[in-house]
Scaffold this active site. Sequence first.
Site, PDB file in Angstrom:
ATOM      1  N   ASP A   1       0.835  -1.199   0.000  1.00  0.00           N
ATOM      2  CA  ASP A   1       0.000   0.000   0.000  1.00  0.00           C
ATOM      3  C   ASP A   1       0.868   1.246   0.000  1.00  0.00           C
ATOM      4  O   ASP A   1       1.852   1.336   0.737  1.00  0.00           O
ATOM      5  CB  ASP A   1      -0.904  -0.016   1.228  1.00  0.00           C
TER       6      ASP A   1
ATOM      7  N   LYS B   1      -5.095   5.870   9.299  1.00  0.00           N
ATOM      8  CA  LYS B   1      -5.040   4.850   8.255  1.00  0.00           C
ATOM      9  C   LYS B   1      -4.372   3.567   8.739  1.00  0.00           C
ATOM     10  O   LYS B   1      -4.929   2.484   8.596  1.00  0.00           O
ATOM     11  CB  LYS B   1      -4.312   5.396   7.032  1.00  0.00           C
TER      12      LYS B   1
ATOM     13  N   MET C   1      -6.446   1.717  11.268  1.00  0.00           N
ATOM     14  CA  MET C   1      -7.561   1.014  10.637  1.00  0.00           C
ATOM     15  C   MET C   1      -7.080  -0.239   9.906  1.00  0.00           C
ATOM     16  O   MET C   1      -7.751  -1.276   9.923  1.00  0.00           O
ATOM     17  CB  MET C   1      -8.312   1.945   9.694  1.00  0.00           C
ATOM     18  N   GLU C   2      -5.901  -0.170   9.265  1.00  0.00           N
ATOM     19  CA  GLU C   2      -5.356  -1.335   8.565  1.00  0.00           C
ATOM     20  C   GLU C   2      -5.049  -2.465   9.551  1.00  0.00           C
ATOM     21  O   GLU C   2      -5.384  -3.627   9.303  1.00  0.00           O
ATOM     22  CB  GLU C   2      -4.085  -0.950   7.799  1.00  0.00           C
ATOM     23  N   ILE C   3      -4.421  -2.129  10.665  1.00  0.00           N
ATOM     24  CA  ILE C   3      -4.078  -3.143  11.666  1.00  0.00           C
ATOM     25  C   ILE C   3      -5.342  -3.740  12.276  1.00  0.00           C
ATOM     26  O   ILE C   3      -5.448  -4.957  12.429  1.00  0.00           O
ATOM     27  CB  ILE C   3      -3.158  -2.551  12.754  1.00  0.00           C
TER      28      ILE C   3
END
Length: 161
Positions: free
Chosen positions: A14, A56, A59-61
Amino acid sequence: KMQLELRGISVFSDSHESIHLNKHNLRLIQETKHFVLILPPGGLDSCLLQNTGSEKLHMEIEAALASDANIVPVTDNFQWPDQEELHHGVRAVSYFNCVRWVHDYQDACIAKLERFLRGENILKVDSPFSMMGRSPIPRSPRRSGVSTPNGGQRSTPLLST
């Protein structure tokens, strides 16, 4: 990324140009088997309670934890923050076994990461008494393991299918 692809592992990296997690990338995280979290110095700063910036990475984790992905942190001169300093939703990531990146031993680091991703048993003992007459140690099917944390730049998750 290239080293993993050369070993036959499909990788998505990403870009952190955007401060928001788009729906496509969220879906990729939710569907992935493996989530490699690259942690340079200060890599979890955006996940600290005191941080008011981008959520961000947080939220990804959380998405990777919720999807039960095999999360493998890769640390490069990274110091784990205290548990109380991290947002509650990401604290669990600090207990996973990680690969400590050593530039002089890059090939060994990639090999260790590959073993975590392929789910190979990394505990190998050459003693004739190691498993004689015993059943194998039960393992969680998708987690890299649990370890105790040791105590700028942005983190970069890599996804592998």
